[in-house]
Write an enzyme that holds these catalytic residues in place. Structure first.
Site, mmCIF file in Angstrom:
data_model
loop_
_atom_site.group_PDB
_atom_site.id
_atom_site.type_symbol
_atom_site.label_atom_id
_atom_site.label_comp_id
_atom_site.label_asym_id
_atom_site.label_seq_id
_atom_site.Cartn_x
_atom_site.Cartn_y
_atom_site.Cartn_z
ATOM 1 N N HIS A 1 0.847 -1.190 0.000
ATOM 2 C CA HIS A 1 0.000 0.000 0.000
ATOM 3 C C HIS A 1 0.888 1.247 0.000
ATOM 4 O O HIS A 1 1.316 1.725 1.040
ATOM 5 C CB HIS A 1 -0.914 -0.011 1.228
ATOM 6 C CG HIS A 1 -1.984 1.030 1.193
ATOM 7 N ND1 HIS A 1 -3.142 0.930 1.925
ATOM 8 C CD2 HIS A 1 -2.094 2.201 0.517
ATOM 9 C CE1 HIS A 1 -3.905 1.989 1.719
ATOM 10 N NE2 HIS A 1 -3.269 2.783 0.856
ATOM 11 N N GLY B 1 -10.101 5.335 8.416
ATOM 12 C CA GLY B 1 -11.046 5.211 7.319
ATOM 13 C C GLY B 1 -12.008 4.057 7.512
ATOM 14 O O GLY B 1 -12.393 3.396 6.538
ATOM 15 N N ASP C 1 1.527 3.569 3.132
ATOM 16 C CA ASP C 1 0.526 4.510 2.612
ATOM 17 C C ASP C 1 1.220 5.819 2.216
ATOM 18 O O ASP C 1 0.641 6.908 2.314
ATOM 19 C CB ASP C 1 -0.589 4.774 3.624
ATOM 20 C CG ASP C 1 -1.850 5.356 2.988
ATOM 21 O OD1 ASP C 1 -1.937 5.354 1.748
ATOM 22 O OD2 ASP C 1 -2.720 5.838 3.730
#
Length: 393
Positions: free
Chosen positions: A66, A227, A281
């Protein structure tokens, strides 16, 4: 390919997936695969290159499933140069292979990016190996969009997903979606049957809805705690489900910003290293100085949307820093933490047959660290892609 023939690495402290080998030796063949590794002296011929590791530490290369960008480049730019520069930047911070992560965008923009990623996958890149694509969105829940463009979020569409897969030339390895929205479970089943890892993320699902999604094939959570519907004692949500359900591997951004250090420690105590997938991320501004960059503001390592300073917009983390942070936050020894950075993400990307650990027959993806765990060199398939010029290690 190592054009110079086989290379024998001696006098190293090797962390394999099974043990730590003091004063070990590793033989890498001409194709960049590990031919043998042992605590005993390996047989070699005069035409082998021999590299003395001088007692330094060797660990498996890190796999980041990611990651959106870094050093001023981003996946969504849709160019080979961006992917290549991202691969070089993250290789200099311990990543040896990665999935290029997308964001919610218009169909034509995603098609362009997926074509670029497929082309880059075929051509190969200069640093960390591109393993394929992590499609994050656009089929997510608007209520949990985070930094995603709300105008580009839409309901799951099976035909559009099939188009994405065709365009990517079957390089999509991981998909983040919200299974609770209309059409979500159908898409989960389709992707699971295709052998693509399905992750629940940017989701407002209840515990019961997550349980249903797991029954349909969800096996992963995206940037856990972030999230997603949070944990409440009367409503466990996605966060609680990830902690409780053995079927789910949870992603972790260990920057001390997205998840509090105490919660990082709690996560390792609860899930264990074999069920945690460390990620960065990382976004375009990772590695750059504090300041304003396009739509984000960077200060002290924190990245926020410029028009919404309360919303985090990705991270400035690297895998090497993440490792140091987890060791500090948890107090665990190196060998207990390494799986979360290597073999676990390799499994999620479906490449654990050749990545994620130092084993005979696997790609020679490894890092050389000093005793303080500072990165000295990064090797991908036996080739040094980061390290001091002119020095063997």
């Amino acid at each position: 390919m190592n054009a110079e023939g086989k290379t024998l690495y001696v006098n190293g402290k090797f962390y394999t997936s099974f043990e730590m080998i003091e004063n070990g030796q590793m033989l890498v063949d001409e194709t960049g695969k590990i031919e043998d590794i042992s605590h005993e002296q390996l047989e070699f011929s005069d035409d082998f290159k021999v590299i003395d590791l001088k007692g330094n530490i060797v660990v498996p290369g890190f796999v980041d499933v990611h990651m959106h960008g870094g050093n001023g480049y981003e996946v969504m730019a849709g160019t080979y140069k961006d992917i290549d520069e991202i691969s070089k930047f993250h290789a200099s911070h311990g990543t040896t292979s990665f999935l290029a992560s997308t964001a919610a965008a218009a169909n034509e923009d995603l098609i362009h990016v997926l074509k670029s990623c497929a082309s880059s996958f075929e051509k190969g890149v200069s640093g960390a190996e591109l393993l394929g694509v992590h499609l994050e969105g656009p089929f997510i829940n608007k209520r949990m969009r985070g930094a995603m463009d709300v105008k580009q979020i839409r309901l799951p569409d099976l035909e559009e997903m099939k188009q994405f897969i065709r365009t990517s030339e079957d390089t999509i390895r991981l998909v983040t979606l919200a299974p609770e929205v209309e059409g979500g479970l159908e898409l989960v089943e389709y992707l699971h049957d295709k052998g693509i890892t399905v992750s629940i993320g940017h989701s407002d699902a209840t515990y019961q809805e997550v349980l249903q999604a797991v029954q349909h094939g969800v096996r992963h959570t995206t940037h856990h705690f972030n999230g997603m519907r949070p944990l409440h004692h009367r409503d466990p949500g996605v966060a609680g489900a990830g902690l409780m359900m053995n079927e789910l591997i949870v992603e972790l951004i260990a920057d001390g910003i997205h998840v509090h250090p105490a919660v990082v420690k709690f996560l390792f105590q609860t899930k264990g290293t074999a069920n945690i997938c460390a990620i960065t991320d990382a976004v375009k501004s990772t590695g750059l100085r504090d300041g304003e960059y396009a739509d984000v503001h960077v200060k002290d390592g924190k990245i926020f949307l410029s028009d919404n300073p309360e919303t985090l917009a990705g991270s400035s983390l690297t895998m090497m820093t993440g490792l140091h942070n987890v060791l500090q936050y948890t107090g665990l020894p190196l060998e207990k933490v390494l799986p979360s950075f290597a073999i676990v993400p390799a499994r999620k990307a479906k490449v654990d047959n050749r990545k994620g650990s130092i084993e005979k027959g696997k790609d020679a993806d490894f890092l050389i660290l000093d005793d303080d765990l500072n990165l000295l060199s990064t090797f991908v398939k036996g080739k040094k892609v980061h390290g001091p010029v002119g020095l063997l290690i």
